[in-house]
Design a protein around this motif. Structure first.
Motif, PDB file in Angstrom:
ATOM      1  N   TYR A  82     -61.178  31.885 -12.126  1.00  6.98           N
ATOM      2  CA  TYR A  82     -62.073  32.839 -11.677  1.00  6.98           C
ATOM      3  C   TYR A  82     -61.685  34.137 -12.103  1.00  6.98           C
ATOM      4  O   TYR A  82     -62.029  35.118 -11.580  1.00  6.98           O
ATOM      5  CB  TYR A  82     -62.107  32.715 -10.324  1.00  6.98           C
ATOM      6  CG  TYR A  82     -62.791  31.332  -9.807  1.00  6.98           C
ATOM      7  CD1 TYR A  82     -63.835  30.892  -9.965  1.00  6.98           C
ATOM      8  CD2 TYR A  82     -62.007  30.519  -8.998  1.00  6.98           C
ATOM      9  CE1 TYR A  82     -64.437  29.732  -9.608  1.00  6.98           C
ATOM     10  CE2 TYR A  82     -62.285  29.367  -8.709  1.00  6.98           C
ATOM     11  CZ  TYR A  82     -63.534  28.759  -8.926  1.00  6.98           C
ATOM     12  OH  TYR A  82     -63.839  27.595  -8.648  1.00  6.98           O
ATOM     13  N   GLY A  83     -60.868  34.239 -13.207  1.00  5.17           N
ATOM     14  CA  GLY A  83     -60.613  35.640 -13.632  1.00  5.17           C
ATOM     15  C   GLY A  83     -59.559  36.157 -12.688  1.00  5.17           C
ATOM     16  O   GLY A  83     -59.391  37.558 -12.944  1.00  5.17           O
ATOM     17  N   ARG A  84     -58.966  35.670 -12.103  1.00  6.09           N
ATOM     18  CA  ARG A  84     -57.804  36.156 -11.143  1.00  6.09           C
ATOM     19  C   ARG A  84     -56.691  36.877 -11.927  1.00  6.09           C
ATOM     20  O   ARG A  84     -56.164  36.318 -12.820  1.00  6.09           O
ATOM     21  CB  ARG A  84     -57.201  35.286 -10.239  1.00  6.09           C
ATOM     22  CG  ARG A  84     -58.270  34.725  -9.191  1.00  6.09           C
ATOM     23  CD  ARG A  84     -57.712  33.521  -8.363  1.00  6.09           C
ATOM     24  NE  ARG A  84     -58.922  33.085  -7.320  1.00  6.09           N
ATOM     25  CZ  ARG A  84     -58.835  31.847  -7.236  1.00  6.09           C
ATOM     26  NH1 ARG A  84     -57.908  30.987  -7.871  1.00  6.09           N
ATOM     27  NH2 ARG A  84     -59.870  31.134  -6.392  1.00  6.09           N
ATOM     28  N   TYR A  92     -49.477  38.194  -3.611  1.00  7.32           N
ATOM     29  CA  TYR A  92     -50.315  37.932  -2.441  1.00  7.32           C
ATOM     30  C   TYR A  92     -49.702  36.627  -1.921  1.00  7.32           C
ATOM     31  O   TYR A  92     -49.478  36.456  -0.501  1.00  7.32           O
ATOM     32  CB  TYR A  92     -51.732  37.418  -2.338  1.00  7.32           C
ATOM     33  CG  TYR A  92     -52.414  37.008  -1.250  1.00  7.32           C
ATOM     34  CD1 TYR A  92     -52.783  37.953  -0.428  1.00  7.32           C
ATOM     35  CD2 TYR A  92     -52.835  35.650  -1.341  1.00  7.32           C
ATOM     36  CE1 TYR A  92     -53.231  37.168   0.736  1.00  7.32           C
ATOM     37  CE2 TYR A  92     -53.450  35.217  -0.144  1.00  7.32           C
ATOM     38  CZ  TYR A  92     -53.589  36.120   0.912  1.00  7.32           C
ATOM     39  OH  TYR A  92     -54.206  35.360   2.043  1.00  7.32           O
ATOM     40  N   GLY A  93     -49.304  35.836  -2.690  1.00  4.64           N
ATOM     41  CA  GLY A  93     -48.485  34.531  -2.022  1.00  4.64           C
ATOM     42  C   GLY A  93     -47.244  34.867  -1.408  1.00  4.64           C
ATOM     43  O   GLY A  93     -46.768  34.171  -0.263  1.00  4.64           O
ATOM     44  N   SER A 117     -52.025  26.952   0.594  1.00  8.26           N
ATOM     45  CA  SER A 117     -53.181  27.560   0.900  1.00  8.26           C
ATOM     46  C   SER A 117     -53.860  28.253  -0.031  1.00  8.26           C
ATOM     47  O   SER A 117     -55.146  28.538   0.090  1.00  8.26           O
ATOM     48  CB  SER A 117     -52.894  28.521   2.030  1.00  8.26           C
ATOM     49  OG  SER A 117     -52.081  27.932   3.098  1.00  8.26           O
ATOM     50  N   ILE A 118     -53.225  28.924  -1.359  1.00  9.02           N
ATOM     51  CA  ILE A 118     -53.714  29.613  -2.263  1.00  9.02           C
ATOM     52  C   ILE A 118     -54.297  28.730  -3.420  1.00  9.02           C
ATOM     53  O   ILE A 118     -54.727  29.446  -4.596  1.00  9.02           O
ATOM     54  CB  ILE A 118     -52.932  30.918  -2.502  1.00  9.02           C
ATOM     55  CG1 ILE A 118     -51.572  30.359  -3.261  1.00  9.02           C
ATOM     56  CG2 ILE A 118     -52.793  31.811  -1.340  1.00  9.02           C
ATOM     57  CD1 ILE A 118     -50.939  31.511  -3.636  1.00  9.02           C
ATOM     58  N   THR A 119     -54.332  27.493  -3.299  1.00 10.27           N
ATOM     59  CA  THR A 119     -54.687  26.798  -4.366  1.00 10.27           C
ATOM     60  C   THR A 119     -56.224  26.190  -4.078  1.00 10.27           C
ATOM     61  O   THR A 119     -56.417  25.964  -3.125  1.00 10.27           O
ATOM     62  CB  THR A 119     -53.755  25.506  -4.512  1.00 10.27           C
ATOM     63  OG1 THR A 119     -53.688  24.938  -3.248  1.00 10.27           O
ATOM     64  CG2 THR A 119     -52.199  25.673  -5.160  1.00 10.27           C
ATOM     65  N   ASP A 120     -57.029  26.254  -5.266  1.00 10.56           N
ATOM     66  CA  ASP A 120     -58.292  25.825  -5.085  1.00 10.56           C
ATOM     67  C   ASP A 120     -58.607  24.445  -4.244  1.00 10.56           C
ATOM     68  O   ASP A 120     -59.266  24.330  -3.648  1.00 10.56           O
ATOM     69  CB  ASP A 120     -59.244  26.209  -6.175  1.00 10.56           C
ATOM     70  CG  ASP A 120     -59.475  27.602  -6.479  1.00 10.56           C
ATOM     71  OD1 ASP A 120     -59.892  28.252  -5.469  1.00 10.56           O
ATOM     72  OD2 ASP A 120     -59.028  28.120  -7.760  1.00 10.56           O
ATOM     73  N   SER A 121     -57.693  23.538  -4.828  1.00 14.75           N
ATOM     74  CA  SER A 121     -57.703  22.330  -4.491  1.00 14.75           C
ATOM     75  C   SER A 121     -57.090  21.951  -3.135  1.00 14.75           C
ATOM     76  O   SER A 121     -57.618  21.041  -2.478  1.00 14.75           O
ATOM     77  CB  SER A 121     -57.043  21.202  -5.650  1.00 14.75           C
ATOM     78  OG  SER A 121     -55.723  21.724  -5.483  1.00 14.75           O
TER      79      SER A 121
END
Length: 246
Positions: A82-84, A92-93, A117-121
């Motif tokens: 997503y272009g992060r 942020y992590g 928590s910050i992984t999409d899966s």
């Protein structure tokens, strides 16, 4: 607010602020930095009671030196969807890890929780976690055991029969249910003590008050969690239906 790393003068101001009993937000305002930067700096370097500006500065320099040395052969940062911005995600992590730590979660467990928590899966294998956090598989195993006991993660097998660790969307509901069960056990044990110590005695009265308090908290927590889950689940279904119509 200014960017870049904290200077030695910044760290001295942080140490002075901690000595004066100032909140992280106030210290951050005085040095014109985000509150999360100050919180992460303090928690990474001994916490509010053990923080020392000179030691923190030297530790930061050593970490930076090790990163520069390891950079040519170290693992590449995981690609971001997503272009992060990879650097923004990494920072942020660290911030999320620090926030978990301030709530009482040990450092390694907080890192694993933040990473998932910050992984999409919402799931990673032990080797993936070890690589991202740059720790040993044994450290990951210990962290997962702790988080499982708190109902914050669960295990599952993927199609390759590899064990994956998963953080569900309703992770905090599950954790609160585990907390309620723990409170109920304390409440029951406290009430057993009333009979053993003799109702009407000072010790028994104390235990009775503990039981009544925890019973009220447990019931309120359970009711609030169930209501929140129902409202949020309904909202999610409505959003999904609206998206399908578009």
């Amino acid at each position: 607010m200014p960017g870049g790393r904290l200077t030695q003068q910044d760290r001295q101001q942080i140490a002075l602020g901690l000595a004066d009993g100032l909140a992280y937000a106030e210290i951050a305002r005085r040095i014109d930095r985000p509150t999360s930067t100050v919180t992460r700096e303090v928690m990474r370097n001994g916490g509010p009671t053990a923080y020392r500006a000179d030691l923190a500065h030297r530790a930061t320099e050593r970490r930076a030196h090790r990163r520069r040395q390891a950079a040519p052969k170290g693992p590449e940062a995981p690609p971001q969807a997503y272009g992060r911005d990879p650097e923004a995600v990494r920072e942020y992590g660290e911030t999320l890890t620090t926030v978990y730590m301030t709530s009482g979660v040990p450092k390694m467990m907080a890192g694993v929780m933040a990473c998932l928590s910050i992984t999409d899966s919402g799931s990673l294998t032990a080797s993936e976690l070890a690589q991202r956090l740059q720790v040993s598989p044994a450290s990951i195993s210990k962290a997962i055991t702790f988080l499982e006991a708190q109902s914050l993660v669960r295990r599952e097998r993927d199609e390759s029969r590899r064990e994956r660790y998963v953080v569900d969307d309703d992770v905090w509901y599950q954790s609160m249910m585990a907390s309620v069960r723990s409170l109920d056990q304390i409440t029951e044990t406290a009430r057993q003590g009333v009979g053993i110590l003799g109702r009407g005695t000072p010790a028994a009265a104390r235990l009775e008050n503990i039981a009544r308090f925890l019973d009220f908290v447990s019931e309120s927590t359970l009711r609030a969690a169930e209501q929140a889950r129902e409202v949020l689940h309904t909202s999610t279904e409505t959003t999904s239906r609206d998206a399908d119509r578009e």
